[in-house]
Design an enzyme around this catalytic site. Structure first.
Site, PDB file in Angstrom:
ATOM      1  CE  LYS A 121      -2.150   2.381   3.445  1.00 47.27           C
ATOM      2  NZ  LYS A 121      -2.115   2.851   4.794  1.00 47.27           N
ATOM      3  CG  ASP A 139      -7.339   3.902   2.542  1.00 45.85           C
ATOM      4  OD1 ASP A 139      -7.986   2.993   1.545  1.00 45.85           O
ATOM      5  OD2 ASP A 139      -7.367   5.232   2.946  1.00 45.85           O
TER       6      ASP A 139
END
Ligand code: SF4
Length: 222
Positions: A121, A139
């Site tokens: 991420k 997220d």
């Protein structure tokens, strides 16, 4: 699940709602963004933005951060959650930037995830926001919204959510879509109180329809 076409219809509506969607971590260069994203794990962007001006004023380059003592770094970031572990990671990360990348932030996902404290991420945020390289960082907001709208399967892993979005959204829109899904999840389709009653996506959202039929229905938090 929403088809590719219906997914883009939903995302286009989100673009209209949040035309100003953008990354909210303050930074002036790829080094600052990389450090800010590492610090933002399980913390809010607001809390990171409060701490980073003093951190980057004290340690403006990877060299400065690598040379800093643990105590000096802690004194700048102790208002951010998990600051002890993050101190270790950002110091080690700065050292590796020096040792392996000539003090520069690398531009590939493979190299980025090899750095301490950097997962997929974080790497995707840096690729998209520091270098304009297409990537979708998943997220908690991106995951929740994608699942509520059934853009992806309810039991999809984070990686599967990313891969599904990459299949359904044209590559040139990945970074914009990432920011827009975050704004939509942060300010409209929130974890606890999604605003289904005024949502322009209600007719295409199974989660919202269930909730409107029975307001006591538990909303999907993730
Ligand atoms: Fe989120 Fe509700 Fe809109 Fe669905 S209808 S996208 S659950 S706010």
């Amino acid at each position: 699940m929403l088809s590719k076409q219906r997914t883009m219809e939903a995302i286009e509506k989100m673009y209209e709602m949040f035309p100003e969607a953008h990354g909210e971590l303050q930074h002036k260069n790829p080094y600052e963004l990389l450090i800010a994203v590492i610090l933002s794990a399980q913390a809010t962007d607001v809390s990171v933005n409060k701490a980073t001006p003093a951190l980057f004023a004290a340690f403006p380059t990877p060299q400065d951060l690598a040379n800093a003592s643990v105590e000096e770094i802690i004194s700048k970031i102790k208002t951010i959650g998990l600051y002890r572990n993050k101190t270790k990671n950002i110091k080690a990360c700065a050292q590796q930037l020096l040792d392996r990348f000539d003090g520069q932030v690398p531009r590939t996902r493979e190299e980025l995830v090899s750095l301490p404290g950097v997962g997929r991420k974080t790497a995707n945020v840096v690729l998209g926001d520091a270098f304009g390289i297409p990537a979708i960082a998943v997220d908690t907001h991106v995951e929740r919204v994608s699942k509520r709208l059934r853009i992806c399967k309810l039991d999809a892993s984070v990686l599967e959510v990313e891969q599904t979005l990459m299949k359904k959204v044209p590559e040139e829109l990945w970074v914009k879509t990432h920011h827009t899904l975050i704004f939509f999840g942060r300010y409209h389709c929130t974890a606890r109180s999604p605003r289904c009653e005024v949502c322009p996506l209600l007719t295409m959202c199974q989660e919202g329809k269930n909730r409107m039929k029975n307001p006591t229905t538990k909303v999907l938090k993730k």
